[in-house]
Design a protein around this motif. Structure first.
Motif, PDB file in Angstrom:
ATOM      1  N   TRP A 172       0.828  -1.207   0.000  1.00 50.85           N
ATOM      2  CA  TRP A 172       0.000   0.000   0.000  1.00 50.85           C
ATOM      3  C   TRP A 172       0.862   1.257   0.000  1.00 50.85           C
ATOM      4  O   TRP A 172       0.506   2.271  -0.604  1.00 50.85           O
ATOM      5  CB  TRP A 172      -0.965  -0.017   1.177  1.00 50.85           C
ATOM      6  N   LEU A 214      -0.936  -6.948  -4.392  1.00 49.51           N
ATOM      7  CA  LEU A 214      -2.319  -6.453  -4.363  1.00 49.51           C
ATOM      8  C   LEU A 214      -3.051  -6.909  -5.622  1.00 49.51           C
ATOM      9  O   LEU A 214      -2.435  -7.025  -6.681  1.00 49.51           O
ATOM     10  CB  LEU A 214      -2.340  -4.919  -4.310  1.00 49.51           C
ATOM     11  N   THR A 245      -7.911  -3.661  -7.696  1.00 52.26           N
ATOM     12  CA  THR A 245      -7.815  -2.755  -6.549  1.00 52.26           C
ATOM     13  C   THR A 245      -6.660  -1.779  -6.734  1.00 52.26           C
ATOM     14  O   THR A 245      -6.823  -0.562  -6.548  1.00 52.26           O
ATOM     15  CB  THR A 245      -7.623  -3.546  -5.246  1.00 52.26           C
ATOM     16  N   VAL A 272      -7.191   2.309  -7.160  1.00 53.50           N
ATOM     17  CA  VAL A 272      -6.648   3.238  -6.166  1.00 53.50           C
ATOM     18  C   VAL A 272      -5.619   4.157  -6.817  1.00 53.50           C
ATOM     19  O   VAL A 272      -5.617   5.375  -6.579  1.00 53.50           O
ATOM     20  CB  VAL A 272      -6.036   2.473  -4.967  1.00 53.50           C
ATOM     21  N   ALA A 321     -11.459   5.016  -2.858  1.00 54.73           N
ATOM     22  CA  ALA A 321     -10.128   4.420  -2.719  1.00 54.73           C
ATOM     23  C   ALA A 321      -9.920   3.892  -1.300  1.00 54.73           C
ATOM     24  O   ALA A 321      -9.403   2.786  -1.111  1.00 54.73           O
ATOM     25  CB  ALA A 321      -9.056   5.452  -3.071  1.00 54.73           C
ATOM     26  N   VAL A 322     -10.345   4.648  -0.319  1.00 55.12           N
ATOM     27  CA  VAL A 322     -10.241   4.186   1.072  1.00 55.12           C
ATOM     28  C   VAL A 322     -11.117   2.942   1.271  1.00 55.12           C
ATOM     29  O   VAL A 322     -10.715   1.981   1.919  1.00 55.12           O
ATOM     30  CB  VAL A 322     -10.657   5.317   2.059  1.00 55.12           C
ATOM     31  N   LYS A 365      -9.367  -0.077   0.087  1.00 55.30           N
ATOM     32  CA  LYS A 365      -8.350  -0.470   1.052  1.00 55.30           C
ATOM     33  C   LYS A 365      -8.969  -1.267   2.194  1.00 55.30           C
ATOM     34  O   LYS A 365      -8.445  -2.284   2.634  1.00 55.30           O
ATOM     35  CB  LYS A 365      -7.625   0.776   1.587  1.00 55.30           C
ATOM     36  N   SER A 387      -9.879  -4.840   1.073  1.00 56.91           N
ATOM     37  CA  SER A 387      -8.799  -5.655   0.469  1.00 56.91           C
ATOM     38  C   SER A 387      -7.933  -6.303   1.521  1.00 56.91           C
ATOM     39  O   SER A 387      -7.732  -5.828   2.581  1.00 56.91           O
ATOM     40  CB  SER A 387      -7.930  -4.809  -0.438  1.00 56.91           C
TER      41      SER A 387
END
Length: 104
Positions: free
Chosen positions: A3, A53, A57, A61, A97-98, A101, A104
Protein backbone atom coordinates in the motif's frame (compact mmCIF):
# COMPACT_ATOMS: atom_id res chain seq x y z
CA UNK A 1 4.29 -2.35 2.29
CA UNK A 2 2.41 -2.76 -1.00
CA UNK A 3 0.00 0.00 0.00
CA UNK A 4 2.94 2.34 0.63
CA UNK A 5 4.25 1.63 -2.86
CA UNK A 6 0.78 2.16 -4.27
CA UNK A 7 0.44 5.55 -2.57
CA UNK A 8 3.89 6.52 -3.86
CA UNK A 9 2.81 5.48 -7.35
CA UNK A 10 -0.24 7.71 -7.06
CA UNK A 11 1.84 10.65 -5.84
CA UNK A 12 4.26 10.30 -8.75
CA UNK A 13 1.26 10.07 -11.08
CA UNK A 14 0.06 13.41 -9.69
CA UNK A 15 3.52 14.87 -10.26
CA UNK A 16 3.58 13.63 -13.86
CA UNK A 17 0.18 15.17 -14.57
CA UNK A 18 1.32 18.48 -13.07
CA UNK A 19 4.36 18.40 -15.35
CA UNK A 20 2.09 17.96 -18.39
CA UNK A 21 0.30 21.16 -17.42
CA UNK A 22 3.61 22.92 -16.76
CA UNK A 23 4.89 21.78 -20.17
CA UNK A 24 1.95 23.49 -21.87
CA UNK A 25 2.90 26.75 -20.15
CA UNK A 26 6.71 26.43 -20.30
CA UNK A 27 7.95 24.86 -23.52
CA UNK A 28 11.37 23.80 -22.21
CA UNK A 29 13.14 20.50 -21.68
CA UNK A 30 12.88 20.52 -17.86
CA UNK A 31 9.14 19.69 -17.63
CA UNK A 32 9.63 16.94 -20.24
CA UNK A 33 12.39 15.29 -18.21
CA UNK A 34 10.40 15.62 -14.96
CA UNK A 35 7.28 14.27 -16.68
CA UNK A 36 9.15 11.16 -17.87
CA UNK A 37 10.73 10.63 -14.46
CA UNK A 38 7.41 11.13 -12.66
CA UNK A 39 5.46 8.68 -14.80
CA UNK A 40 8.37 6.24 -14.84
CA UNK A 41 8.50 6.19 -11.04
CA UNK A 42 4.71 5.91 -10.94
CA UNK A 43 4.68 2.81 -13.13
CA UNK A 44 7.60 1.28 -11.22
CA UNK A 45 5.87 1.65 -7.85
CA UNK A 46 2.54 0.49 -9.29
CA UNK A 47 4.25 -2.61 -10.64
CA UNK A 48 5.82 -3.35 -7.25
CA UNK A 49 2.48 -2.85 -5.47
CA UNK A 50 0.70 -5.16 -7.91
CA UNK A 51 3.06 -7.94 -6.85
CA UNK A 52 0.86 -8.49 -3.80
CA UNK A 53 -2.32 -6.45 -4.36
CA UNK A 54 -5.12 -7.48 -6.73
CA UNK A 55 -4.80 -5.76 -10.10
CA UNK A 56 -8.29 -4.23 -9.99
CA UNK A 57 -7.81 -2.76 -6.55
CA UNK A 58 -4.31 -1.45 -7.26
CA UNK A 59 -5.33 0.13 -10.55
CA UNK A 60 -8.50 1.71 -9.13
CA UNK A 61 -6.65 3.24 -6.17
CA UNK A 62 -3.74 4.40 -8.37
CA UNK A 63 -6.03 6.13 -10.84
CA UNK A 64 -8.14 7.56 -7.99
CA UNK A 65 -5.10 9.11 -6.34
CA UNK A 66 -3.83 10.41 -9.68
CA UNK A 67 -7.17 11.83 -10.82
CA UNK A 68 -8.19 13.45 -7.55
CA UNK A 69 -4.65 14.60 -6.80
CA UNK A 70 -4.34 16.08 -10.27
CA UNK A 71 -7.58 17.99 -9.76
CA UNK A 72 -6.39 19.27 -6.37
CA UNK A 73 -3.02 20.34 -7.82
CA UNK A 74 -4.89 22.11 -10.61
CA UNK A 75 -6.96 24.01 -8.07
CA UNK A 76 -3.98 24.93 -5.89
CA UNK A 77 -1.31 25.74 -8.47
CA UNK A 78 -2.97 26.22 -11.85
CA UNK A 79 -5.94 28.41 -10.88
CA UNK A 80 -8.63 25.87 -11.79
CA UNK A 81 -12.17 26.10 -10.44
CA UNK A 82 -12.66 25.40 -6.72
CA UNK A 83 -16.40 24.86 -7.04
CA UNK A 84 -17.94 22.88 -4.17
CA UNK A 85 -19.25 20.25 -6.61
CA UNK A 86 -15.71 19.49 -7.80
CA UNK A 87 -14.55 19.15 -4.21
CA UNK A 88 -17.49 16.86 -3.40
CA UNK A 89 -16.70 14.50 -6.28
CA UNK A 90 -12.98 14.50 -5.47
CA UNK A 91 -13.92 13.47 -1.92
CA UNK A 92 -16.10 10.70 -3.34
CA UNK A 93 -13.20 9.35 -5.42
CA UNK A 94 -10.90 9.40 -2.40
CA UNK A 95 -13.61 7.76 -0.28
CA UNK A 96 -13.90 4.97 -2.84
CA UNK A 97 -10.13 4.42 -2.72
CA UNK A 98 -10.24 4.19 1.07
CA UNK A 99 -13.18 1.77 0.77
CA UNK A 100 -11.15 -0.48 -1.51
CA UNK A 101 -8.35 -0.47 1.05
CA UNK A 102 -10.78 -1.47 3.79
CA UNK A 103 -12.15 -4.44 1.87
CA UNK A 104 -8.80 -5.66 0.47
Amino acid sequence: MAWTFLILAGLFEMFGVAMISKLHKDKSWKPVVLLILGFGASFLFLSIAMGSLPMGTAYAVWTGIGASGGAIIGMLFFNESKDWKRILFIAMVLGAAVGLKLVS
